[in-house]
Scaffold this motif. Structure first.
Motif, mmCIF file in Angstrom:
data_model
loop_
_atom_site.group_PDB
_atom_site.id
_atom_site.type_symbol
_atom_site.label_atom_id
_atom_site.label_comp_id
_atom_site.label_asym_id
_atom_site.label_seq_id
_atom_site.Cartn_x
_atom_site.Cartn_y
_atom_site.Cartn_z
ATOM 1 N N TYR A 276 -0.322 11.333 3.713
ATOM 2 C CA TYR A 276 -0.689 11.982 4.958
ATOM 3 C C TYR A 276 -0.457 13.484 4.828
ATOM 4 N N PHE B 268 3.145 14.080 3.243
ATOM 5 C CA PHE B 268 4.073 12.957 3.256
ATOM 6 C C PHE B 268 3.460 11.773 2.524
ATOM 7 N N PHE C 55 7.658 6.465 6.115
ATOM 8 C CA PHE C 55 7.349 7.782 5.580
ATOM 9 C C PHE C 55 8.496 8.309 4.743
ATOM 10 N N GLY C 56 8.152 8.984 3.652
ATOM 11 C CA GLY C 56 9.152 9.658 2.835
ATOM 12 C C GLY C 56 9.356 11.070 3.326
ATOM 13 N N TYR D 38 0.838 -1.194 0.000
ATOM 14 C CA TYR D 38 0.000 0.000 0.000
ATOM 15 C C TYR D 38 0.873 1.244 0.000
ATOM 16 N N TYR E 213 2.422 -3.880 8.858
ATOM 17 C CA TYR E 213 2.332 -2.961 9.947
ATOM 18 C C TYR E 213 3.113 -1.666 9.941
ATOM 19 N N ALA E 214 4.375 -1.690 9.525
ATOM 20 C CA ALA E 214 5.167 -0.478 9.670
ATOM 21 C C ALA E 214 4.927 0.451 8.497
ATOM 22 N N LEU E 215 4.655 1.707 8.772
ATOM 23 C CA LEU E 215 4.570 2.731 7.748
ATOM 24 C C LEU E 215 5.940 3.368 7.598
ATOM 25 N N ILE F 222 0.383 5.443 0.831
ATOM 26 C CA ILE F 222 -0.552 6.286 1.565
ATOM 27 C C ILE F 222 -0.061 7.727 1.565
ATOM 28 N N MET G 151 3.519 0.938 2.970
ATOM 29 C CA MET G 151 3.366 -0.159 3.910
ATOM 30 C C MET G 151 3.859 -1.419 3.217
#
Lengths: 114, 112
Positions: free
Chosen positions: B36, B89, B102-103, B32, B98-100, B34, B93
């Motif tokens: 934010y 951001f 982030f860029g 996935y 579980y762990a996201l 995502i 995933m």
């Protein structure tokens, strides 16, 4: 519905002092995360809890950082002793379950170590 | 002395224009992707996600495009409003769950 609550919002301490951050997740959320966010960067995971169990703490500097989530609700993140490089925003987030892409973040605690 | 830190890429748009925020990712195995949004003094807020087997997904005023060939993700915001001003951001995933991850963020500034 209340969001994720964190306290304090701001904390200024001298290096080598201990500090603790508190988080109350959204009611019913089983998964709780602590992230560290440096200025201009995305959040970086420190630890993830499923209920009261820490299931991913591989990025937590265990020599000085500790965390707990007693009873699987509130959580506390502690640093002892704090170092200058620990100055950052500490974010708590929660989600219904660990596979949720939507995590709900609190406002964070901005830590300044002098 | 000079402040050491990251200078966020900044996108400045006029109110009412469309915005496009880009993100490059590295992990082809992510399941996935995502987006934010983070306003000043607040934690990040989920906007929209897209599964790796899709190339486009639309939400309210937002569209996410995924180009797996070049490992590129974009967020399009239609009719940008002052309330859209924030740092955006992208996150991925991994299949492991579980762990996201982030860029680096992009700062969007909407001018009247």
């Amino acid at each position: 519905e209340a969001g994720v609550v964190q306290s304090p919002r701001y904390k200024i301490i001298e290096k080598k002092q201990p500090v603790a951050f508190w988080c109350n997740p959204i009611s019913g959320h089983n998964t709780l995360y602590w992230y560290l966010q440096n200025l201009g960067q995305g959040p970086e995971l420190l630890i993830r809890y499923e209920n009261e169990e820490a299931v991913d703490d591989s990025q937590l500097p265990k020599d000085r950082f500790s965390a707990e989530r007693l009873k699987g609700v509130d959580s506390t993140l502690k640093i002892q002793p704090a170092e200058l490089g620990d100055s950052a925003v500490y974010l708590c987030a929660s989600s219904l379950q660990g596979t949720s892409r939507e995590q709900f973040f609190g406002p964070g605690t901005r830590l300044t170590v002098l | 002395g000079e402040s050491v830190g990251l200078h966020l890429p900044t996108l400045s748009v006029q109110e009412g224009d469309n915005s496009i925020i880009n993100c490059a990712y590295s992990n082809s195995a992510s399941d996935y992707f995502i987006w934010y949004k983070q306003e000043s003094g607040k934690g990040p807020q989920f906007i929209i996600d897209i599964r790796s087997n899709m190339d486009k997904r639309q939400g309210q005023r937002v569209t996410v495009l995924l180009n797996k060939t070049v490992k590129h993700l974009s967020l399009q915001i239609a009719a940008t409003q002052p309330g859209d001003s924030a740092v955006y951001f992208c996150a991925e995933m991994p299949n492991s769950g579980y762990a996201l991850n982030f860029g680096k963020g992009t700062s969007l500034l909407v001018t009247p």
